[in-house]
Design a protein around this motif. Structure first.
Motif, PDB file in Angstrom:
ATOM      1  N   UNK A 118       0.670  -0.978   0.234  1.00 40.23           N
ATOM      2  CA  UNK A 118      -0.274   0.229   0.106  1.00 40.23           C
ATOM      3  C   UNK A 118       0.964   1.130  -0.217  1.00 40.23           C
ATOM      4  N   UNK A 119       0.235   2.200   0.175  1.00 38.22           N
ATOM      5  CA  UNK A 119       1.044   3.942  -0.325  1.00 38.22           C
ATOM      6  C   UNK A 119       2.293   3.745  -1.227  1.00 38.22           C
ATOM      7  N   UNK A 120       1.848   3.317  -1.731  1.00 37.50           N
ATOM      8  CA  UNK A 120       3.169   2.913  -3.345  1.00 37.50           C
ATOM      9  C   UNK A 120       2.383   3.395  -4.461  1.00 37.50           C
ATOM     10  N   UNK A 121       3.022   4.411  -4.352  1.00 35.53           N
ATOM     11  CA  UNK A 121       1.810   5.019  -5.740  1.00 35.53           C
ATOM     12  C   UNK A 121       3.460   5.629  -7.304  1.00 35.53           C
ATOM     13  N   UNK A 122       2.757   4.749  -8.298  1.00 38.55           N
ATOM     14  CA  UNK A 122       3.922   4.619  -9.565  1.00 38.55           C
ATOM     15  C   UNK A 122       3.746   6.040 -10.217  1.00 38.55           C
ATOM     16  N   UNK A 123       5.313   6.314 -10.754  1.00 35.33           N
ATOM     17  CA  UNK A 123       5.188   7.612 -11.329  1.00 35.33           C
ATOM     18  C   UNK A 123       5.416   6.919 -12.906  1.00 35.33           C
ATOM     19  N   UNK A 124       6.714   6.652 -13.152  1.00 34.43           N
ATOM     20  CA  UNK A 124       7.471   6.593 -13.781  1.00 34.43           C
ATOM     21  C   UNK A 124       7.177   4.936 -14.708  1.00 34.43           C
ATOM     22  N   UNK A 125       7.527   4.715 -15.748  1.00 35.70           N
ATOM     23  CA  UNK A 125       7.598   3.389 -16.128  1.00 35.70           C
ATOM     24  C   UNK A 125       8.568   3.435 -16.956  1.00 35.70           C
ATOM     25  N   UNK A 126       9.433   2.282 -16.707  1.00 39.42           N
ATOM     26  CA  UNK A 126      10.717   2.549 -18.054  1.00 39.42           C
ATOM     27  C   UNK A 126      10.720   0.686 -18.413  1.00 39.42           C
ATOM     28  N   UNK A 127      10.416   0.761 -19.727  1.00 42.66           N
ATOM     29  CA  UNK A 127      10.429  -0.857 -20.500  1.00 42.66           C
ATOM     30  C   UNK A 127      10.800  -0.673 -21.290  1.00 42.66           C
ATOM     31  N   UNK A 128      11.582  -2.260 -21.871  1.00 43.06           N
ATOM     32  CA  UNK A 128      12.112  -2.136 -23.012  1.00 43.06           C
ATOM     33  C   UNK A 128      11.179  -3.967 -23.108  1.00 43.06           C
ATOM     34  N   UNK A 129      11.268  -4.521 -24.445  1.00 43.09           N
ATOM     35  CA  UNK A 129      10.634  -6.150 -24.316  1.00 43.09           C
ATOM     36  C   UNK A 129      11.054  -7.000 -23.793  1.00 43.09           C
ATOM     37  N   UNK A 130      10.546  -7.387 -22.185  1.00 46.96           N
ATOM     38  CA  UNK A 130      10.734  -8.255 -21.750  1.00 46.96           C
ATOM     39  C   UNK A 130      11.789  -7.825 -20.153  1.00 46.96           C
ATOM     40  N   UNK A 131      11.111  -6.500 -20.585  1.00 53.01           N
ATOM     41  CA  UNK A 131      11.829  -5.804 -19.273  1.00 53.01           C
ATOM     42  C   UNK A 131      11.078  -4.395 -18.437  1.00 53.01           C
ATOM     43  N   UNK A 132      11.104  -4.390 -17.311  1.00 56.24           N
ATOM     44  CA  UNK A 132       9.589  -3.062 -16.941  1.00 56.24           C
ATOM     45  C   UNK A 132      10.102  -2.967 -15.496  1.00 56.24           C
ATOM     46  N   UNK A 133      10.455  -1.328 -15.268  1.00 57.03           N
ATOM     47  CA  UNK A 133      10.783  -1.166 -13.589  1.00 57.03           C
ATOM     48  C   UNK A 133       9.808   0.428 -13.784  1.00 57.03           C
ATOM     49  N   UNK A 134       9.619   0.321 -12.493  1.00 59.80           N
ATOM     50  CA  UNK A 134       7.946   1.676 -11.694  1.00 59.80           C
ATOM     51  C   UNK A 134       9.210   1.903 -10.714  1.00 59.80           C
ATOM     52  N   UNK A 135       9.389   3.415 -10.548  1.00 62.26           N
ATOM     53  CA  UNK A 135       9.606   3.842  -9.689  1.00 62.26           C
ATOM     54  C   UNK A 135       7.890   4.560  -9.008  1.00 62.26           C
ATOM     55  N   UNK A 136       8.172   4.527  -7.770  1.00 61.48           N
ATOM     56  CA  UNK A 136       7.489   4.927  -6.974  1.00 61.48           C
ATOM     57  C   UNK A 136       7.074   6.062  -6.998  1.00 61.48           C
ATOM     58  N   UNK A 137       6.613   7.305  -6.341  1.00 60.73           N
ATOM     59  CA  UNK A 137       6.787   9.055  -5.668  1.00 60.73           C
ATOM     60  C   UNK A 137       7.988   8.970  -4.994  1.00 60.73           C
ATOM     61  N   UNK A 138       8.185   8.009  -4.210  1.00 60.29           N
ATOM     62  CA  UNK A 138       9.498   8.128  -2.869  1.00 60.29           C
ATOM     63  C   UNK A 138      10.039   7.695  -3.469  1.00 60.29           C
ATOM     64  N   UNK A 139      10.639   7.377  -5.147  1.00 61.29           N
ATOM     65  CA  UNK A 139      11.633   6.766  -5.001  1.00 61.29           C
ATOM     66  C   UNK A 139      11.869   5.801  -4.974  1.00 61.29           C
ATOM     67  N   UNK A 140      11.597   4.159  -4.791  1.00 66.73           N
ATOM     68  CA  UNK A 140      11.808   3.664  -4.522  1.00 66.73           C
ATOM     69  C   UNK A 140      12.115   2.612  -6.226  1.00 66.73           C
ATOM     70  N   UNK A 141      12.336   1.865  -7.283  1.00 71.20           N
ATOM     71  CA  UNK A 141      11.977   1.619  -7.763  1.00 71.20           C
ATOM     72  C   UNK A 141      12.305  -0.555  -7.739  1.00 71.20           C
TER      73      UNK A 141
END
Length: 436
Positions: A199-222
């Motif tokens: 909970x309290x995990x606000x997705x902000x940025x999604x970086x992706x390429x085929x077969x690989x994805x990262x989410x950075x939340x508002x507090x900077x967690x990846x």
């Protein structure tokens, strides 16, 4: 480590359903939820002292819906009928003529002969002009705004035609203990198979390429995974960069972004009022308004807050108000207190009572302005004229890496419902499972 096989953004019905289905297959699942609770637009508020609960969000199972009822049965969660009498109030009186929309058969006939999709507003203006059809036009607008929470100037005739021909008036259900019990069941199933829900995990940025994805939340967690399911409301996907809850894709998803903006997402405000007693059943009310409301379930009016319902057949003292569509959108920045006053005035007019008396009899109240909530930004989807093509775009996986899920992607006749969300979540989980 913040690493999973599959990341799921959003712990509403679609996200939790997908999480449960995939966790069972042995996938490592992490669900990120922006809010401080699971359930999304399902929000059951329990009173620890009395044991009573109120549904601030989804409340009904609209029909004998296979996925919802199947899950409730699997979980051993009881449900009960919510079918009840519908009453109409207009021009200062309760209507004896209970036909919901005048000239209904003619309306359906003309809709059936429509060859090209247009908005319901354009259809009504062209096909049913003049004073003769004024009440009918008003009723149709109210229905599209109230039930579908849609904008009549954008809502698709073809979609409404399909919906109205499959209306199942006979079966309405409520979930015993509230809809959240079903969400808790799905979450427990996910966790039992080592899934995580944060909970309290606000997705902000999604970086992706085929077969690989990262989410950075508002507090900077990846967080990192091979695949991701976006199970947030359409209203959140529509949010502009910089707005609370908005999500940015790197690289951008141009076709998806266009499809998202072209789809319809409604507005709604729900008002729950608990009085000292259910005065609408009383003898005094019967004498004052000139009729019995003993079996009243649903009350439709042209008041500022137009739609109301009881907890029938339970003789509860909670009365629920509802306003959807453009009228709800117009109120989204009002204070809860001002919306409460409009609600009490609407009831005072209908029941021929003073606002002060209603205020004194009010024990608790809650205004749930879903349109103003940053992690919802509205009610549920309605079909615009080009929604079908947009859904086609959004239902297609992006390089087998990004997937979208939610009630707005459902193709059946139970649009805008929990059933639609559960079906979508289950479908996406099935697509991901088949690939591996």
């Amino acid at each position: 480590m913040n690493t999973a096989d599959i990341l799921i953004i959003g712990a509403g019905a679609a996200g939790l359903m997908a999480a449960r289905e995939l966790a069972i297959t042995g996938k490592k699942i992490i669900v990120l939820e922006a809010d401080n609770r699971i359930g999304g637009r399902i929000y059951t508020k329990h009173d620890a002292i009395t044991g009573k609960y109120m549904e601030l969000g989804a409340e009904f199972v609209h029909g004998d819906l296979p996925v919802t009822l199947g899950l409730l049965n699997e979980a051993g969660i009881k449900y009960r009928s919510a079918s009840a009498e519908m009453v109409q109030y207009a021009n200062g009186a309760f209507l004896e003529d209970e036909s919901f929309i005048e000239h209904w058969d003619l309306l359906i006939d003309r809709l059936n002969s429509l060859q090209q999709d247009i908005s319901i507003e354009e259809f009504m203006q062209k096909g049913f002009p003049g004073d003769k059809y004024a009440r009918m036009r008003t009723s149709v607008r109210q229905f599209v705004s109230g039930y579908d929470t849609g904008d009549p100037q954008k809502a698709s005739c073809f979609a409404l035609r399909k919906e109205w021909q499959h209306e199942d008036d006979s079966a309405q259900h409520r979930v015993e203990g509230g809809y959240v019990s079903l969400m808790n069941y799905l979450a427990a199933e996910c966790k039992a198979h080592d899934g995580e829900i944060l909970l309290h995990s606000i997705a902000k940025d999604i970086y992706w390429e085929p077969g690989k994805v990262s989410v950075i939340t508002v507090d900077g967690t990846a967080y990192h995974a091979q695949q991701m399911i976006l199970a947030v409301p359409l209203g959140v996907l529509k949010a502009s960069e910089g707005q609370t809850g908005a999500i940015t894709f790197h690289p951008p998803l141009k076709a998806h972004a266009e499809a998202i903006q072209r789809m319809g997402f409604g507005a709604v405000i729900k008002i729950l009022l608990e009085f000292d007693e259910p005065f609408w059943y009383s003898e005094q009310t019967k004498e004052r308004i000139g009729r019995s409301l003993d079996n009243i379930g649903y009350l439709l009016s042209q008041e500022e807050i137009p739609t109301w319902w009881t907890q029938f057949p339970e003789r509860s003292s909670v009365f629920t108000g509802w306003i959807g569509g453009p009228d709800a959108e117009a109120k989204k920045d009002m204070t809860d207190e001002d919306i409460l006053q409009q609600s009490l005035q609407s009831l005072a007019n209908i029941f021929k009572l003073g606002v002060d008396e209603l205020q004194q009899r009010l024990k608790t109240w809650q205004v749930m302005n879903w349109t103003a909530k940053p992690f919802t930004r509205g009610s549920y989807a309605y079909d615009t004229v080009n929604a079908s093509a947009c859904r086609h775009t959004l239902n297609a996986p992006v390089d087998n890496t990004l997937f979208f899920a939610g009630e707005y992607l459902y193709e059946g006749t139970a649009m805008g419902t929990v059933e639609a969300a559960l079906t979508s979540g289950k479908g996406v989980a099935g697509v991901i499972s088949q690939v591996h």
